[in-house]
Scaffold this motif. Structure first.
Motif: not given
Length: 306
Positions: A293-306
């Motif tokens: 998932a993007l940004d936040k959530g319960d996913a295994d992988l969270i794509a953080v913003k840089k």
């Protein structure tokens, strides 16, 4: 694809990925294991003890997360689902995975050591290939089984594949799925087009690697067959030190069809594969399904913003 969209896609794909600082991006270990000839049909058959659970909707990861190394050891040895074991082939590859977003792009970084790989001589051009598959929730088979949603008994080098060259495909594109695979008889053309237009495809990103050479990027979709999209919206960059690789795949969050739109608030399913030792086709390492998932959530992988 019209000329304007094509030009925009080529510009977006040229953006470098390595400029990003990964030091504060959360890391997750994902174990990729050798799967042998374990097809989707096998997973759903009586030969697989977990078949009733799968048929009732349980995802592969719910039973097998944490068992990847043991499963790889069994399969690579030839004790199960592998009629052609490779002497000295490692059973699994642990990868450190990080995901981030920058300037409207999703970036996926894998760091791994592939170990002492026997040279299979199957792929003379590339020693290693790193692949990610992605679905946006459109395909229940992907959410439940990740890459296994595309892996069939009658694909090339699989038990019922014979000497053919059949690629990965989705069962929904076929008229007559069976225990031996679904063959080449497709559903009606109008139904195929309707499914394709509604995004019922699996997307793949790939980095093709040779030590000392620039990574070659490829991408596309799997539906009635594996189809590469050119030019690729995906970029790939890589560096190596001995058997250790650092590979970054990226693409715009928004890209023209057939690519899926990647948006905040949605959960995606991803699966990873590594071909090592000049292997091709089924002779790879694969992960279980993981959520992103993007940004936040319960996913295994969270794509953080840089």
């Amino acid at each position: 694809m019209n000329r304007t969209a094509l030009t925009a896609l080529m510009v977006l794909a040229s953006t470098p990925a390595f400029a990003l600082d990964w030091s504060d991006v959360p890391a997750k270990e994902v174990v990729l294991f050798y799967p042998g000839q374990s097809s989707l049909e096998w997973v759903l058959s009586g030969d697989h003890g977990g078949a009733p659970k799968v048929k009732n909707g349980k995802a592969c990861k719910e039973c097998h997360l944490g068992e990847e190394k043991d499963m790889g050891a069994t399969l690579v040895s030839g004790a199960k689902n592998e009629p052609a074991p490779m002497a000295g082939k490692p059973a699994f590859i642990p990868a450190t995975v990080r995901v981030a977003q920058e300037n409207g792009r999703l970036l996926v970084r894998l760091e791994f050591k592939e170990g002492a790989q026997p040279d299979s001589k199957m792929d003379p051009d590339f020693a290693t290939k790193v692949t990610m598959m992605l679905d946006d929730g459109t395909l229940p088979e992907a959410t439940q089984a990740g890459c296994w949603g595309t892996c069939h008994e009658d694909a090339a080098k699989m038990p019922a594949g014979g000497t053919g060259e059949r690629t990965k495909y989705l069962n929904r594109s076929r008229a007559k799925p069976s225990r031996q695979g679904a063959g080449d008889e497709l559903v009606a053309a109008a139904e195929l087009e309707k499914m394709r237009a509604s995004g019922q495809v699996m997307e793949f990103w790939q980095a093709r690697l040779k030590p000392g050479m620039a990574a070659v990027a490829a991408s596309g979709t799997i539906f009635d067959k594996r189809m590469e999209t050119k030019p690729s919206a995906v970029t790939a960059e890589a560096s190596s030190n001995g058997d250790a690789w650092t590979v970054t795949l990226s693409r715009p969050l928004s890209a023209p069809a057939p690519y899926k739109s990647i948006e905040t608030g949605k959960t995606y399913t991803v699966g990873f594969a590594i071909h090592a030792g000049h292997t091709a086709r089924r002779f790879h390492y694969v992960s279980l399904e993981h959520s992103l998932a993007l940004d936040k959530g319960d996913a295994d992988l969270i794509a953080v913003k840089k």
